[in-house]
Design a protein around this motif. Structure first.
Motif, PDB file in Angstrom:
ATOM      1  N   LYS A 206       2.572   1.729  -3.299  1.00  0.00           N
ATOM      2  CA  LYS A 206       1.621   2.250  -4.293  1.00  0.00           C
ATOM      3  C   LYS A 206       1.367   3.733  -4.070  1.00  0.00           C
ATOM      4  CE  LYS A 206      -1.176  -1.706  -5.671  1.00  0.00           C
ATOM      5  NZ  LYS A 206      -2.495  -2.319  -5.567  1.00  0.00           N
ATOM      6  N   MET A 207       1.239   4.101  -2.802  1.00  0.00           N
ATOM      7  CA  MET A 207       0.977   5.507  -2.460  1.00  0.00           C
ATOM      8  C   MET A 207       2.083   6.405  -2.987  1.00  0.00           C
ATOM      9  SD  MET A 207      -0.578   7.844  -0.424  1.00  0.00           S
ATOM     10  CE  MET A 207      -1.176   7.406   1.192  1.00  0.00           C
TER      11      MET A 207
ATOM     12  N   LEU B 233       4.237   5.770  -5.377  1.00  0.00           N
ATOM     13  CA  LEU B 233       4.233   5.784  -6.838  1.00  0.00           C
ATOM     14  C   LEU B 233       3.097   6.656  -7.367  1.00  0.00           C
ATOM     15  CD1 LEU B 233       4.970   2.013  -7.553  1.00  0.00           C
ATOM     16  CD2 LEU B 233       6.505   3.944  -7.907  1.00  0.00           C
TER      17      LEU B 233
ATOM     18  N   SER C  21       0.823  -1.204   0.000  1.00  0.00           N
ATOM     19  CA  SER C  21       0.000   0.000   0.000  1.00  0.00           C
ATOM     20  C   SER C  21       0.864   1.264   0.000  1.00  0.00           C
ATOM     21  CB  SER C  21      -0.915   0.001   1.220  1.00  0.00           C
ATOM     22  OG  SER C  21      -1.577   1.231   1.319  1.00  0.00           O
TER      23      SER C  21
END
Lengths: 293, 187
Positions: free
Chosen positions: B120-121, B123, B117
């Protein structure tokens, strides 16, 4: 929802944002807002309304932006500095409600004695392909005082399509000279300003201002394009005096000719004391194509 | 009927809020969370989001007497103010570059510890900040605030068709950026 959207939604679905509001910030801000709300006086809505009118349309935004840029260029070109800028306020107030704040700020710095005029900046024109010199001659006075002169010189005015009080005439060089001589020698007419502007062909418009003897300012813009034959200029002109706005697009004149624009003030614009102190306005524009230096 | 009554009540609340502090507080409380979340989703940072939220509501206090409209329009108005405030914030503080730099550093140092998570944040943050502000706004309103295209169009003062094509362009760009770092986005 297409594949791209679905894929992105899947991607963000398991990202955990730390987006829980902080109650202490919310309460603190609430208190601050209440303080502001109770202290602030009720503001007038007019400037915001005007601003909204401008901002709702792309075209109006563009026009407003052009006027701001032109006003700034005009102030520098005229060398009038802050004083000229302050006088422009009336002329541009409809389009530029927010400019008032800016002007007020300038005025606060303008304690007596008045500041010296700003020197005209030196412009390197050596790289310009064609240069047009504009000699403007602004006169204020009653149309009646010039009527005989116009008849004697055989000067005929053409009315503009969108304002019956504004018309223009194309003058040969000798007639333009006689108009300036007559205006300068007449006690009934007041020459307001005679700025000279040097601009790149076709690219620039200017906007200036003049003190209209107690009746505020005048904002005007002019742009000339030298035609391919090098003998004619396509001239566009617009002005706004706080009450009347007019645009004269595309007057074709010879390079040595001049344009005289006349705005006749109507009786409805008479002052409250019954006298019509508003004088008519005459703007003579003489052009000259210069070779690059 | 209930919805109509609620909408009418909110419209009255907006009018009352101009002069009545307690009405203003109710209005503020009913919208604070949404504005704050929108700011967090645009800025990826709590502290900055709180600053911008404060700015947004100060603007509301100053201008609420000029607002004419219903509850739905009021919400769109808030998003519009918030969008401008966020964009100003990013522009003024040159925050975008700094945040990108911080994001990169964080990506190098924290990814191993924080799981998928967080990765992803980071990126996402890099990818979204690489977009134009308008595209950032559309992405945030669409995917984080779950607004419909017509509602986004109202916030941005555009047509739904324009928003749709801008959303498609923004997604294509995001896809291109994210595909280099994240396997979910490879074909």
């Amino acid at each position: 929802m297409n594949d791209n959207e679905r894929q992105f939604e899947d991607f963000v679905s398991n990202i955990k944002f730390d987006d829980t509001p902080n109650p202490s910030h919310r309460d603190r801000l609430e208190q601050d807002l209440l303080d502001v709300l109770t202290k602030q006086p009720r503001r007038k809505e007019t400037p915001l309304k005007i601003w909204r009118i401008i901002m709702k349309s792309k075209m109006r935004k563009l026009v407003a932006a052009v006027v701001v840029i032109a006003a700034l260029i005009g102030v520098y070109q005229f060398g009038g500095g802050r004083a000229a800028f302050a006088q422009t306020t009336k002329a541009v107030r409809i389009t530029l409600a927010r400019l008032k704040e800016f002007v007020m700020e300038i005025r606060t710095h303008e304690a007596a004695p008045p500041p010296p005029l700003r020197p005209v900046p030196q412009i390197d024109t050596s790289k310009w392909s064609d240069i047009i010199q504009y000699d403007l001659f602004l006169v204020q006075g009653k149309q009646a005082n010039l009527q005989n002169f116009f008849e004697k010189q055989d000067i005929e005015f053409t009315p503009t399509t969108n304002n019956p009080n504004v018309c223009y005439a194309i003058l040969e060089p000798d007639k333009a000279d006689r108009f300036t001589e007559f205006s300068q020698s007449s006690d009934e007419l007041k020459v307001l300003a005679t700025p000279r502007l040097i601009l790149k062909d076709g690219k620039d418009a200017i906007l200036g201002s003049a003190d209209l003897a107690g009746s505020g300012g005048l904002a005007f813009a002019v742009a000339g394009t030298l035609l391919d034959d090098n003998k004619h200029i396509d001239l566009s002109f617009s002005f706004y005096d706080g009450e009347t706005g007019i645009e004269i697009p595309s007057i074709r004149i010879k390079t040595d000719e001049a344009v005289l624009i006349r705005e006749v003030k109507t009786a409805t614009e008479a002052k409250g004391d019954g006298s019509n102190k508003e004088n008519d306005i005459f703007i003579l524009i003489r052009l000259k194509v210069l070779s690059p230096t | 009927m209930d919805n109509d009554n609620k909408a009418a009540g909110q419209s009255n609340l907006i009018i009352e809020a101009c002069s009545n502090p307690s009405a203003f507080v109710r209005l503020y409380r009913s919208h604070y969370d949404a504005v704050f979340r929108y700011c967090v989703h645009r800025l990826f940072e709590r502290t900055a989001a709180e600053d911008v939220t404060s700015e947004v509501f100060l603007k509301v206090v100053e201008n609420i007497h000029c607002f004419r409209g219903n509850e739905h329009q009021f919400r769109n108005w808030l998003y519009r103010i918030a969008t401008n405030a966020v964009n100003n914030y990013l522009r003024k503080t040159a925050r975008r570059n700094r945040l990108l730099k911080v994001a990169r550093e964080q990506a190098n140092s924290q990814v191993a510890d924080c799981g998928e998570s967080a990765e992803k944040m980071i990126l996402l943050k890099e990818a979204v900040f690489a977009l134009r502000p308008r595209y950032q706004t559309i992405i945030t309103l669409r995917f984080f605030e779950n607004l419909k295209l017509t509602e986004i169009a109202e916030v941005l003062g555009s047509s739904p068709g324009t928003v749709r094509s801008q959303l498609a362009r923004a997604l294509a760009k995001l896809r291109k950026i994210l595909a280099t770092d994240f396997t979910d986005f490879t074909d």
